[in-house]
Structure formats: C-alpha cells, structure tokens
Write a protein that holds these residues in place. Structure first.
Motif, short mmCIF file in Angstrom:
data_model
loop_
_atom_site.label_atom_id
_atom_site.label_comp_id
_atom_site.label_asym_id
_atom_site.label_seq_id
_atom_site.Cartn_x
_atom_site.Cartn_y
_atom_site.Cartn_z
N MET A 1 0.82 -1.20 0.00
CA MET A 1 0.00 0.00 0.00
C MET A 1 0.86 1.25 0.00
SD MET A 1 -2.83 -0.83 2.87
CE MET A 1 -3.46 0.84 2.66
N ARG A 2 0.70 2.12 -0.89
CA ARG A 2 1.20 3.48 -0.92
C ARG A 2 2.60 3.65 -0.35
NH1 ARG A 2 -3.62 3.29 1.19
NH2 ARG A 2 -3.01 3.94 3.27
N THR A 91 15.28 -3.21 3.34
CA THR A 91 13.94 -3.10 3.91
C THR A 91 13.18 -2.01 3.16
OG1 THR A 91 14.68 -3.82 6.09
CG2 THR A 91 12.64 -2.56 6.00
N PRO A 92 11.97 -2.30 2.67
CA PRO A 92 11.22 -1.32 1.88
C PRO A 92 10.56 -0.26 2.74
CG PRO A 92 9.95 -3.34 2.11
CD PRO A 92 11.28 -3.61 2.75
N ALA A 93 10.95 1.01 2.53
CA ALA A 93 10.32 2.12 3.24
C ALA A 93 8.95 2.40 2.64
CB ALA A 93 11.19 3.36 3.14
N GLY A 94 8.02 2.76 3.49
CA GLY A 94 6.68 3.09 3.02
C GLY A 94 5.64 2.76 4.07
N LEU A 95 4.39 2.87 3.68
CA LEU A 95 3.24 2.59 4.54
C LEU A 95 2.54 1.34 4.03
CD1 LEU A 95 1.25 3.57 6.82
CD2 LEU A 95 -0.03 4.69 4.97
N TYR A 96 2.33 0.37 4.91
CA TYR A 96 1.78 -0.92 4.49
C TYR A 96 0.75 -1.41 5.51
CZ TYR A 96 6.15 -0.58 1.93
OH TYR A 96 7.18 -0.12 1.15
N ILE A 165 3.80 -8.23 6.36
CA ILE A 165 3.73 -6.83 5.96
C ILE A 165 3.26 -6.78 4.51
CG2 ILE A 165 5.11 -4.74 5.51
CD1 ILE A 165 6.87 -5.51 7.88
N GLY A 166 2.30 -5.91 4.22
CA GLY A 166 1.68 -5.89 2.90
C GLY A 166 2.50 -5.23 1.81
N PHE A 167 3.83 -5.34 1.88
CA PHE A 167 4.68 -4.81 0.82
C PHE A 167 4.56 -5.68 -0.43
CE2 PHE A 167 8.83 -5.50 -1.28
CZ PHE A 167 8.93 -4.28 -1.93
N ARG A 212 -9.36 -2.13 13.93
CA ARG A 212 -8.83 -0.77 14.00
C ARG A 212 -7.83 -0.49 12.86
NH1 ARG A 212 -6.75 0.40 19.83
NH2 ARG A 212 -6.70 2.51 18.95
N ALA A 213 -7.75 -1.39 11.90
CA ALA A 213 -6.95 -1.22 10.68
C ALA A 213 -5.51 -0.82 10.96
CB ALA A 213 -7.62 -0.19 9.76
N PRO A 214 -4.75 -1.64 11.68
CA PRO A 214 -3.35 -1.28 11.94
C PRO A 214 -2.51 -1.30 10.67
CG PRO A 214 -3.79 -3.54 12.65
CD PRO A 214 -5.11 -2.93 12.26
N HIS A 215 -1.56 -0.38 10.60
CA HIS A 215 -0.59 -0.29 9.50
C HIS A 215 0.81 -0.17 10.09
CE1 HIS A 215 -4.20 0.57 7.19
NE2 HIS A 215 -3.50 0.55 6.08
N ILE A 216 1.81 -0.35 9.24
CA ILE A 216 3.19 -0.10 9.63
C ILE A 216 3.80 0.90 8.66
CG2 ILE A 216 4.03 -2.12 8.34
CD1 ILE A 216 6.25 -2.37 10.53
N ALA A 217 4.47 1.92 9.22
CA ALA A 217 5.19 2.92 8.43
C ALA A 217 6.67 2.73 8.69
CB ALA A 217 4.76 4.33 8.81
N ILE A 218 7.43 2.48 7.64
CA ILE A 218 8.87 2.22 7.75
C ILE A 218 9.61 3.40 7.12
CG2 ILE A 218 10.74 0.65 7.11
CD1 ILE A 218 8.54 -1.52 6.75
N GLY A 219 10.59 3.96 7.84
CA GLY A 219 11.32 5.09 7.29
C GLY A 219 12.52 5.43 8.12
#
Length: 230
Positions: A1-2, A91-96, A165-167, A212-219
């Motif tokens: 995702m994005r 490691t892919p940076a982004g929001l997943y 992780i949805g990468f 609660r739709a948790p996501h992970i942001a990597i950066g």
C-alpha cells in the motif's frame, strides 16, 4: 500500500521556532492508513540496520505511544519500496497494511489478528515465475520452486511469531520482492524484514486489532524530523 505516502512531515525545527512542542509522530505524517493503530519503524539513516519500533493508538483524536522496542532492518539498509529490487537485503520504506499473523508457536493469548499456524508444508513463495509469487502457500504449488522460496518451519525462532507486511502484496510486481515480515530477532540484521525481540513481538500480536486497521510505516530519521521519505 502506498509506499512513501505516509512519510511527509512537518519539520520539528519549525515547531521549535514557534515555541511549540512537537506533535506525536503519527500526527505529523501525511498518511497513517486511515486506522486507529499504527506501528512506526524508524532507522537513523538509509544505511542503518537498527532503529526503533513504536506502536501507537489513536483515541479521542490524539495519538499516544503504547509501546516501543529496538528493531533491526535489512543488512542492505532501507530503500523506497517502489524502487526495491528482490535479493538486495533491503527493507522497503513506506506505509503498508498487515494482512495476517503467523507463527511456528501458538498465537499469544489475546491475539485478534488472523493467525496461521506454520506447518512443515507451509512456504512463502518467492519464485517470480509462479502464480503464487509473494504468497503464503500450504503446500508449495507445483509451479513454485523450493529453491526460490522460504520454508517457514526452517526458522522456528525468527518465525515463532510474525506479522506479514503488505509490501508488494495486493498487486505483486515481479522482481520487487517477496516475504517481508515483522518478526522475532535472529542473530543479526535481516534479509529485508523488520525484527524485534520476542517479548515485543508477542506484545504487538496482543495489541493489533484488525477492527482498527493497523498499518506499519517504515522510514528514517532526518534532521530531527522523525520519519521522512525513506
């Protein structure tokens, strides 16, 4: 995702000039995925292999940190998710998003995410020529080569507990990468995943609530501004 969509922030230096305390990191992000739970995984720089994971809750319009732990990244550092190449140990940076949990050990009490038990027949297909590319398979399909895939039961410690992780997951791009997880630490840097101590991984599984739709942001951190584009 994005990939990258979550990572544009207001500068902390600007806030300091105004005499204002910085808002919590998720409040300074352009996108947190639309849910009320968020994991941030921050590295000091793109070449870093260690950093910090923090998990956050949004309640009453305010983000607050619920827990944190030291984390490890890929041996090749971090790279923008849309520019990643498979096999680079980055490691892919982004929001997943976080599609499901899995593990060689039973799910910790209180786990609400879908939890898949690893069996000796469970694999993650990383074969670019397979219809099952970047998918959990149980058993391994005929068109997915074992030499190009990961046998999940071969890693009882790292995959004692994990979150997928949805990468590159919803519409996989061949050659971009497969099998990126949040999992338990191994001996050192990862092959591109994000890893944390075992206790932190169990805490994360008890915390994550699909409703609660948790996501992970990597950066990375940059100039004190928290997570930036990478």
């Amino acid at each position: 995702m994005r990939p990258g969509a979550a990572l544009a922030l207001v500068s902390l230096a600007s806030l300091a000039l105004l005499g204002l305390a910085p808002a919590p990191l998720p409040a300074r992000m352009a996108d947190t995925g639309g849910g009320t739970q968020l994991i941030t995984a921050q590295a000091p720089a793109t070449a870093s292999t260690t950093g910090t994971v923090t998990w956050w809750d949004l309640r009453g319009g305010e983000w607050s940190a619920t827990g944190s732990a030291p984390t490890r990244f890929g041996a090749g550092g971090l790279v923008e998710g849309t520019a990643r190449t498979q096999g680079t140990n980055t490691t892919p940076a982004g929001l997943y998003d976080l599609p499901f949990a899995f593990g060689n050990a039973p799910a910790p009490a209180g786990t609400r995410a879908e939890y898949r038990a690893v069996t000796p027949a469970a694999w993650w297909c990383q074969d670019n020529d397979s219809a099952s590319y970047n998918r959990w398979t149980d058993p391994l399909p005929a068109d997915c080569r074992a030499t190009e895939s990961e046998h999940l039961s071969d890693h009882p410690t790292q995959y004692a507990h994990a979150l997928a992780i949805g990468f590159n997951y919803d519409r996989p791009v061949r050659g971009r990468g497969a099998g990126i997880f949040l999992h338990v630490n191994g001996e050192g840097a990862t092959a591109g995943c994000v890893s944390v101590p075992g206790d932190a991984m169990r805490r994360l599984l008890r915390w994550a609530d699909p409703a609660r739709a948790p996501h992970i942001a990597i950066g990375t951190e940059s100039g004190g501004t928290g997570i930036t584009r990478y």
